[in-house]
Scaffold this motif. Structure first.
Motif, short mmCIF file in Angstrom:
data_model
loop_
_atom_site.label_atom_id
_atom_site.label_comp_id
_atom_site.label_asym_id
_atom_site.label_seq_id
_atom_site.Cartn_x
_atom_site.Cartn_y
_atom_site.Cartn_z
N LYS A 27 24.50 7.14 -75.00
CA LYS A 27 23.83 5.97 -75.13
C LYS A 27 24.44 5.14 -73.75
O LYS A 27 24.28 3.23 -74.15
CB LYS A 27 23.30 5.80 -76.29
CG LYS A 27 22.58 6.58 -77.37
CD LYS A 27 22.76 6.22 -79.09
CE LYS A 27 21.81 8.39 -79.64
NZ LYS A 27 22.50 7.86 -80.74
N ARG A 38 24.28 -2.48 -76.41
CA ARG A 38 24.76 -1.08 -77.05
C ARG A 38 23.69 -1.35 -78.44
O ARG A 38 23.36 -0.13 -79.22
CB ARG A 38 26.19 -0.21 -77.47
CG ARG A 38 26.21 0.57 -76.53
CD ARG A 38 27.42 1.19 -76.82
NE ARG A 38 28.60 0.59 -75.44
CZ ARG A 38 29.86 1.68 -75.83
NH1 ARG A 38 29.77 2.58 -76.61
NH2 ARG A 38 30.65 0.49 -75.63
N TYR A 42 20.82 1.42 -80.03
CA TYR A 42 21.33 1.71 -81.21
C TYR A 42 20.02 1.49 -82.26
O TYR A 42 19.74 2.04 -83.43
CB TYR A 42 22.64 1.55 -82.06
CG TYR A 42 23.78 3.24 -81.53
CD1 TYR A 42 23.71 3.48 -82.11
CD2 TYR A 42 24.30 2.41 -80.12
CE1 TYR A 42 24.82 4.72 -81.50
CE2 TYR A 42 24.85 3.28 -79.79
CZ TYR A 42 25.21 4.87 -79.77
OH TYR A 42 26.45 4.86 -79.46
#
Length: 199
Positions: A27, A38, A42
């Motif tokens: 990721k 991020r 997420y």
């Protein structure tokens, strides 16, 4: 077909998850390489969004080498799987193979496929490989293969599974089991890859 907003978000999530995993990305590396934060990444993967910006979808599509509509409405895994297939369900081109009778095959035993394909009828064979031809059976040469059938043969190749096609002395084509021990005067034509009955 129009899909709901929720289904689009689910598709984006699933395609994103598959794409990251299939490309051996993390990721973190995906975020760095695409410029998607991020936090956004997420939130999408955890299903915590009810709207995804167009520019985010464009970045995802660009990274995976596809279109926004595939990311939003398609299944990236299914598309990539089908693109890898050589079959009627795939997007790889099938092989075009020349079709010869027994006499024509004997006359062109070492002919190049490129020469044969322009001189004889052809058909398609869904497989990878080279040096593959079709043999149209015009006379009884084996009890398991009928007159009128087409045998797809990988030339000059022998394995220990498929029946073999050989040229015996006196210019006679025979089909023998894979376990057959070739005699000095026999010429291996190849291994049978497929039979099409009364092609």
């Amino acid at each position: 077909m129009k899909i709901s907003k929720k289904d689009k978000i689910d598709n984006i999530k699933n395609n994103l998850s598959y794409g990251i995993k299939s490309r051996n990305e993390t990721k973190k590396s995906f975020s760095e390489r695409t410029g998607i934060t991020r936090t956004t990444l997420y939130n999408i993967l955890d299903g915590k969004v009810d709207r995804i910006q167009t520019q985010t979808i464009e970045k995802i599509a660009d990274f995976f080498g596809t279109t926004c509509s595939v990311i939003e409405e398609g299944c990236l895994e299914s598309i990539e799987y089908k693109n890898s297939l050589i079959s009627t369900d795939g997007n790889k081109n099938p092989l075009c193979i020349p079709v010869l009778t027994e006499v024509e095959l004997i006359d062109n035993l070492n002919g190049y496929i490129g020469e044969l394909i322009v001189s004889y009828p052809s058909t398609y064979f869904f497989s990878e490989g080279t040096n593959i031809i079709g043999l149209k059976i015009t006379k009884k040469i084996h009890n398991d293969y009928d007159i009128g059938s087409l045998l797809v043969i990988e030339r000059f190749k022998r394995d220990h599974i498929d029946d073999l096609v050989i040229l015996c002395p006196h210019a006679e084509i025979k089909i023998v089991p894979a376990s057959y021990v070739l005699r000095e005067q026999d010429i291996l034509i190849g291994s049978i890859r497929e039979e099409r009955v009364h092609a």
